[in-house]
Design a protein around this motif. Structure first.
Motif, PDB file in Angstrom:
ATOM      1  N   GLY A 133       0.750  -1.287   0.321  1.00  0.00           N
ATOM      2  CA  GLY A 133       0.050  -0.082   0.104  1.00  0.00           C
ATOM      3  C   GLY A 133       0.726   1.205  -0.077  1.00  0.00           C
ATOM      4  N   ASN A 134       0.566   2.099   0.897  1.00  0.00           N
ATOM      5  CA  ASN A 134       1.199   3.453   0.772  1.00  0.00           C
ATOM      6  C   ASN A 134       2.470   3.313   2.033  1.00  0.00           C
ATOM      7  OD1 ASN A 134      -0.225   4.418  -0.906  1.00  0.00           O
ATOM      8  ND2 ASN A 134      -1.809   5.111   0.573  1.00  0.00           N
ATOM      9  N   ALA A 135       2.960   2.082   2.314  1.00  0.00           N
ATOM     10  CA  ALA A 135       4.150   2.023   3.362  1.00  0.00           C
ATOM     11  C   ALA A 135       5.336   2.795   2.805  1.00  0.00           C
ATOM     12  CB  ALA A 135       4.188   0.612   3.510  1.00  0.00           C
ATOM     13  N   GLY A 136       5.287   3.436   1.603  1.00  0.00           N
ATOM     14  CA  GLY A 136       6.498   3.967   1.168  1.00  0.00           C
ATOM     15  C   GLY A 136       7.360   2.863   0.259  1.00  0.00           C
ATOM     16  N   PRO A 137       8.464   3.587  -0.158  1.00  0.00           N
ATOM     17  CA  PRO A 137       9.378   2.637  -1.060  1.00  0.00           C
ATOM     18  C   PRO A 137       9.650   1.341  -0.474  1.00  0.00           C
ATOM     19  CG  PRO A 137      10.218   4.880  -0.965  1.00  0.00           C
ATOM     20  CD  PRO A 137       9.234   4.784   0.118  1.00  0.00           C
TER      21      PRO A 137
END
Length: 179
Positions: free
Chosen positions: A21-25
């Motif tokens: 998801g939007n956990a980062g790279p």
């Protein structure tokens, strides 16, 4: 369209990123460790995925790859199309099967073209979000590792306290005192 091990690994890695998801790279080392794919192989795949605009890269500590657009707008056909090298299509005046006149391959060319078109159509209908949600429904969870922040990010170790004597004299006193 060809389906190879490269394609399979690319789809697997993209599902991994979509699950985050939007956990980062996400680093290639983490993906490689989870799916037992070498980092150098993943670098080759992600180079093509980045050139096709499917992923973005972030450099430096805590860097890695993330999806460049929503997982709903990325299809399996997009991923495989980015990875697989398409053979040169015959141009004007070229025969579809040079040097094979009379071999009969031209008779099945329409069949293979129709099958290929159906396969591409089916893969275009499967989004990355759909594949990630299927994995979540099966209970697959990918734990995000904390991002590495610089050289000095290692936790400081606590001092070790002992009750053992620290010199020969202290050892002698402890032995004399224990009688």
């Amino acid at each position: 369209m060809r389906l190879s091990t490269k394609s399979r690994f690319a789809v697997t890695a993209m599902i991994d990123i979509a699950l985050q998801g939007n956990a980062g790279p996400i680093s290639l080392a983490d993906i490689g460790m989870r799916h037992k794919i070498s980092v150098s192989y993943l670098e080759q795949l992600f180079s093509r995925l980045r050139q096709s605009g499917l992923v973005e890269s972030t450099r430096g500590p805590g860097g890695g790859y993330s999806l460049s657009r929503s997982s709903e707008s990325i299809s399996v056909a997009d991923i495989i199309g980015a990875i697989e090298v398409h053979p040169h299509a015959p141009g004007k005046g070229e025969k579809a099967f040079p040097g094979q006149a009379g071999s009969g391959e031209w008779m099945t060319q329409e069949l293979w073209a129709a099958l290929n078109a159906k396969m591409v159509e089916h893969m275009q209908s499967i989004s990355l979000r759909h594949l990630a949600s299927e994995q979540r429904a099966k209970g697959v969870k990918i734990e995000a590792r904390p991002a590495k922040r610089g050289v000095y990010s290692a936790p400081k170790s606590k001092p070790v306290y002992t009750t053992a004597p620290n010199s020969v004299f202290a050892l002698g006193r402890s032995l004399l005192g224990s009688r």
